[in-house]
Design a protein around this motif. Structure first.
Motif, PDB file in Angstrom:
ATOM      1  N   LEU A 170      38.891  34.468  35.598  1.00 55.78           N
ATOM      2  CA  LEU A 170      38.901  34.843  37.000  1.00 55.78           C
ATOM      3  C   LEU A 170      37.476  35.172  37.405  1.00 55.78           C
ATOM      4  CD1 LEU A 170      40.774  35.331  39.428  1.00 55.78           C
ATOM      5  CD2 LEU A 170      40.986  37.711  38.682  1.00 55.78           C
ATOM      6  N   ASN A 171      36.962  34.445  38.398  1.00 58.05           N
ATOM      7  CA  ASN A 171      35.555  34.588  38.789  1.00 58.05           C
ATOM      8  C   ASN A 171      34.637  34.409  37.578  1.00 58.05           C
ATOM      9  OD1 ASN A 171      36.140  35.118  41.536  1.00 58.05           O
ATOM     10  ND2 ASN A 171      36.573  37.267  41.033  1.00 58.05           N
ATOM     11  N   ALA A 172      34.986  33.435  36.734  1.00 53.82           N
ATOM     12  CA  ALA A 172      34.203  33.043  35.550  1.00 53.82           C
ATOM     13  C   ALA A 172      34.266  34.057  34.406  1.00 53.82           C
ATOM     14  CB  ALA A 172      32.749  32.773  35.919  1.00 53.82           C
ATOM     15  N   ALA A 173      35.029  35.142  34.551  1.00 49.64           N
ATOM     16  CA  ALA A 173      35.165  36.137  33.482  1.00 49.64           C
ATOM     17  C   ALA A 173      36.541  35.987  32.839  1.00 49.64           C
ATOM     18  CB  ALA A 173      34.994  37.545  34.031  1.00 49.64           C
ATOM     19  N   GLU A 174      36.572  35.981  31.510  1.00 49.90           N
ATOM     20  CA  GLU A 174      37.854  35.803  30.823  1.00 49.90           C
ATOM     21  C   GLU A 174      38.767  36.998  31.066  1.00 49.90           C
ATOM     22  OE1 GLU A 174      39.719  34.352  26.541  1.00 49.90           O
ATOM     23  OE2 GLU A 174      37.570  34.772  26.707  1.00 49.90           O
ATOM     24  N   VAL A 175      40.042  36.704  31.317  1.00 50.30           N
ATOM     25  CA  VAL A 175      41.044  37.736  31.563  1.00 50.30           C
ATOM     26  C   VAL A 175      41.793  38.010  30.262  1.00 50.30           C
ATOM     27  CG1 VAL A 175      43.080  38.377  32.903  1.00 50.30           C
ATOM     28  CG2 VAL A 175      41.307  36.932  33.941  1.00 50.30           C
ATOM     29  N   ALA A 176      41.821  39.275  29.849  1.00 52.07           N
ATOM     30  CA  ALA A 176      42.517  39.663  28.619  1.00 52.07           C
ATOM     31  C   ALA A 176      44.005  39.851  28.928  1.00 52.07           C
ATOM     32  CB  ALA A 176      41.926  40.944  28.055  1.00 52.07           C
ATOM     33  N   LEU A 177      44.845  39.072  28.263  1.00 51.94           N
ATOM     34  CA  LEU A 177      46.294  39.152  28.457  1.00 51.94           C
ATOM     35  C   LEU A 177      46.994  39.249  27.111  1.00 51.94           C
ATOM     36  CD1 LEU A 177      46.728  36.288  31.099  1.00 51.94           C
ATOM     37  CD2 LEU A 177      46.718  38.743  31.576  1.00 51.94           C
ATOM     38  N   THR A 178      48.150  39.896  27.093  1.00 53.82           N
ATOM     39  CA  THR A 178      48.946  39.901  25.869  1.00 53.82           C
ATOM     40  C   THR A 178      49.479  38.490  25.638  1.00 53.82           C
ATOM     41  OG1 THR A 178      51.048  40.361  26.971  1.00 53.82           O
ATOM     42  CG2 THR A 178      49.678  42.270  26.368  1.00 53.82           C
ATOM     43  N   LEU A 220      50.680  41.002  34.974  1.00 54.76           N
ATOM     44  CA  LEU A 220      49.902  39.834  35.393  1.00 54.76           C
ATOM     45  C   LEU A 220      49.256  40.071  36.757  1.00 54.76           C
ATOM     46  CD1 LEU A 220      52.157  36.816  34.329  1.00 54.76           C
ATOM     47  CD2 LEU A 220      49.912  37.422  33.413  1.00 54.76           C
ATOM     48  N   ARG A 221      50.003  40.633  37.675  1.00 58.25           N
ATOM     49  CA  ARG A 221      49.439  40.900  39.000  1.00 58.25           C
ATOM     50  C   ARG A 221      48.275  41.874  38.917  1.00 58.25           C
ATOM     51  NH1 ARG A 221      55.363  41.255  41.776  1.00 58.25           N
ATOM     52  NH2 ARG A 221      55.479  39.102  42.539  1.00 58.25           N
ATOM     53  N   GLN A 222      48.414  42.880  38.069  1.00 59.04           N
ATOM     54  CA  GLN A 222      47.320  43.839  37.907  1.00 59.04           C
ATOM     55  C   GLN A 222      46.081  43.167  37.336  1.00 59.04           C
ATOM     56  OE1 GLN A 222      49.299  46.750  35.448  1.00 59.04           O
ATOM     57  NE2 GLN A 222      50.031  47.946  37.198  1.00 59.04           N
ATOM     58  N   SER A 223      46.304  42.246  36.374  1.00 61.85           N
ATOM     59  CA  SER A 223      45.181  41.545  35.750  1.00 61.85           C
ATOM     60  C   SER A 223      44.525  40.555  36.702  1.00 61.85           C
ATOM     61  CB  SER A 223      45.657  40.806  34.487  1.00 61.85           C
ATOM     62  OG  SER A 223      46.155  41.709  33.525  1.00 61.85           O
ATOM     63  N   LEU A 224      45.299  40.054  37.671  1.00 66.41           N
ATOM     64  CA  LEU A 224      44.789  39.043  38.599  1.00 66.41           C
ATOM     65  C   LEU A 224      44.553  39.626  39.994  1.00 66.41           C
ATOM     66  CD1 LEU A 224      47.115  36.057  37.586  1.00 66.41           C
ATOM     67  CD2 LEU A 224      44.839  36.604  36.710  1.00 66.41           C
ATOM     68  N   THR A 225      44.231  40.907  40.044  1.00 65.91           N
ATOM     69  CA  THR A 225      44.029  41.595  41.328  1.00 65.91           C
ATOM     70  C   THR A 225      43.027  40.875  42.223  1.00 65.91           C
ATOM     71  OG1 THR A 225      44.533  43.741  40.339  1.00 65.91           O
ATOM     72  CG2 THR A 225      43.302  43.756  42.408  1.00 65.91           C
ATOM     73  N   HIS A 226      41.987  40.307  41.623  1.00 68.06           N
ATOM     74  CA  HIS A 226      40.915  39.691  42.415  1.00 68.06           C
ATOM     75  C   HIS A 226      41.086  38.177  42.584  1.00 68.06           C
ATOM     76  CE1 HIS A 226      38.884  43.504  42.464  1.00 68.06           C
ATOM     77  NE2 HIS A 226      38.913  43.560  41.149  1.00 68.06           N
ATOM     78  N   TRP A 227      42.284  37.684  42.295  1.00 67.71           N
ATOM     79  CA  TRP A 227      42.565  36.272  42.548  1.00 67.71           C
ATOM     80  C   TRP A 227      42.660  36.085  44.064  1.00 67.71           C
ATOM     81  CZ3 TRP A 227      47.902  33.588  41.385  1.00 67.71           C
ATOM     82  CH2 TRP A 227      47.769  32.211  41.595  1.00 67.71           C
ATOM     83  N   SER A 228      41.955  35.102  44.569  1.00 75.21           N
ATOM     84  CA  SER A 228      41.913  34.851  46.004  1.00 75.21           C
ATOM     85  C   SER A 228      43.314  34.615  46.560  1.00 75.21           C
ATOM     86  CB  SER A 228      41.033  33.631  46.293  1.00 75.21           C
ATOM     87  OG  SER A 228      41.154  33.249  47.641  1.00 75.21           O
ATOM     88  N   ALA A 229      43.715  35.418  47.541  1.00 71.64           N
ATOM     89  CA  ALA A 229      45.044  35.305  48.138  1.00 71.64           C
ATOM     90  C   ALA A 229      45.257  33.960  48.818  1.00 71.64           C
ATOM     91  CB  ALA A 229      45.265  36.441  49.131  1.00 71.64           C
ATOM     92  N   GLU A 230      44.157  33.368  49.309  1.00 74.06           N
ATOM     93  CA  GLU A 230      44.275  32.053  49.959  1.00 74.06           C
ATOM     94  C   GLU A 230      44.578  30.961  48.946  1.00 74.06           C
ATOM     95  OE1 GLU A 230      41.632  34.062  50.353  1.00 74.06           O
ATOM     96  OE2 GLU A 230      42.207  34.895  52.306  1.00 74.06           O
ATOM     97  N   ALA A 231      44.124  31.163  47.692  1.00 74.56           N
ATOM     98  CA  ALA A 231      44.323  30.147  46.658  1.00 74.56           C
ATOM     99  C   ALA A 231      45.735  30.200  46.091  1.00 74.56           C
ATOM    100  CB  ALA A 231      43.304  30.340  45.539  1.00 74.56           C
ATOM    101  N   GLY A 232      46.247  31.410  45.905  1.00 79.09           N
ATOM    102  CA  GLY A 232      47.584  31.519  45.349  1.00 79.09           C
ATOM    103  C   GLY A 232      47.942  32.941  44.975  1.00 79.09           C
ATOM    104  N   GLU A 233      49.180  33.123  44.517  1.00 77.56           N
ATOM    105  CA  GLU A 233      49.663  34.426  44.077  1.00 77.56           C
ATOM    106  C   GLU A 233      50.982  34.242  43.335  1.00 77.56           C
ATOM    107  OE1 GLU A 233      51.100  37.074  47.142  1.00 77.56           O
ATOM    108  OE2 GLU A 233      51.325  35.387  48.539  1.00 77.56           O
ATOM    109  N   ILE A 234      51.358  35.263  42.574  1.00 77.15           N
ATOM    110  CA  ILE A 234      52.672  35.257  41.932  1.00 77.15           C
ATOM    111  C   ILE A 234      53.615  35.997  42.860  1.00 77.15           C
ATOM    112  CG2 ILE A 234      54.012  35.971  39.932  1.00 77.15           C
ATOM    113  CD1 ILE A 234      51.456  35.817  38.279  1.00 77.15           C
ATOM    114  N   ARG A 235      54.562  35.269  43.425  1.00 75.44           N
ATOM    115  CA  ARG A 235      55.440  35.840  44.433  1.00 75.44           C
ATOM    116  C   ARG A 235      56.802  36.223  43.865  1.00 75.44           C
ATOM    117  NH1 ARG A 235      54.551  32.061  49.881  1.00 75.44           N
ATOM    118  NH2 ARG A 235      52.495  32.920  50.423  1.00 75.44           N
ATOM    119  N   THR A 236      57.370  37.264  44.452  1.00 75.81           N
ATOM    120  CA  THR A 236      58.741  37.662  44.151  1.00 75.81           C
ATOM    121  C   THR A 236      59.626  37.182  45.291  1.00 75.81           C
ATOM    122  OG1 THR A 236      58.031  39.651  42.979  1.00 75.81           O
ATOM    123  CG2 THR A 236      60.311  39.576  43.726  1.00 75.81           C
ATOM    124  N   LEU A 237      60.639  36.410  44.980  1.00 74.86           N
ATOM    125  CA  LEU A 237      61.608  35.971  45.973  1.00 74.86           C
ATOM    126  C   LEU A 237      62.849  36.825  45.769  1.00 74.86           C
ATOM    127  CD1 LEU A 237      60.437  33.674  47.645  1.00 74.86           C
ATOM    128  CD2 LEU A 237      59.697  33.447  45.268  1.00 74.86           C
TER     129      LEU A 237
END
Length: 227
Positions: free
Chosen positions: A145-153, A199-216
């Motif tokens: 994310l923004n060229a920095a690796e995201v640490a995930l389980t 995942l949402r916490q880890s991707l806080t700075h993901w551009s909202a215009e590009a995408g998001e993980i949505r709850t339906l």
């Protein structure tokens, strides 16, 4: 034709598994020694590995570690041990599934097919996908994310990779449990909610215009991306 590498030192088990997998339409290579198997894996092009834990030359845990260091190829662990710690060790070490002996060959084939359905990107030529400022590299199983690796389980990463493979498609909790956690998972489906939250916490700075993980609400979850 998808190719399976069976790494199992019990000849009878290896032979039976090979017969059933060939009948299901797979090309099969067999190995009985850990070091020999690693050399075969490095020289070959396999869609999935069936890996026994107790092997001569190099045990299955070390072999799994070495495979994961160079490849995202799906791995199903085979073992006579049914201790929870062993199962968690295999899954946390990067295994895609875990089966305890004795098992029914038909179930092994079903697990192989299920894992390959969950990992369709392994056969794709393009391993990197960009979603705005989010980069997912399927070959190395890494996220930036923004060229920095995201640490995930490992589990959160598997969930993200699966959702991102099917942009804008909605999945129920039950579908995600089956596809990511596996058919033998017997915990609460709320594990999906917790994983999504992380995942949402880890991707806080993901551009909202590009995408998001949505709850339906009342339906499930969606890896939404803009036009």
């Amino acid at each position: 034709m998808k190719s399976i590498l069976i790494i199992e030192d019990e000849e009878a088990i290896s032979r039976v598994l090979a017969a059933y997998l060939k009948k299901a339409g797979f090309h099969v290579t067999r190995s009985t020694d850990g070091r020999e198997a690693m050399a075969q894996f490095e020289a070959g092009d396999y869609s999935l590995v069936l890996l026994d834990v107790m092997l001569p030359g190099m045990d299955g845990w070390e072999l799994l570690r070495r495979i994961r260091a160079i490849s995202p190829c799906p791995v199903i662990m085979l073992t006579a041990r049914d201790q929870l710690q062993d199962r968690l060790g295999g899954l946390n070490g990067g295994a895609d599934d875990y089966m305890t002996k004795p098992f029914v060959p038909e179930e092994v084939v079903a697990r192989v097919q299920a894992v390959l359905r969950r990992r369709p990107h392994w056969t794709d030529g393009e391993s990197k996908r960009y979603f705005g400022n989010l980069l997912i590299d399927y070959a190395s199983r890494s996220v930036y994310l923004n060229a920095a690796e995201v640490a995930l389980t490992p589990r959160d990463l598997s969930l993200l990779l699966f959702l991102a493979e099917y942009p804008n498609r909605i999945f129920t909790r039950e579908q995600l449990i089956e596809q990511v956690w596996g058919m033998d998972y017997d915990g609460s489906d709320r594990a999906v909610d917790l994983s999504i939250k992380r995942l949402r916490q880890s991707l806080t700075h993901w551009s909202a215009e590009a995408g998001e993980i949505r709850t339906l609400r009342g339906t499930g979850y969606q890896f939404w991306i803009g036009d």
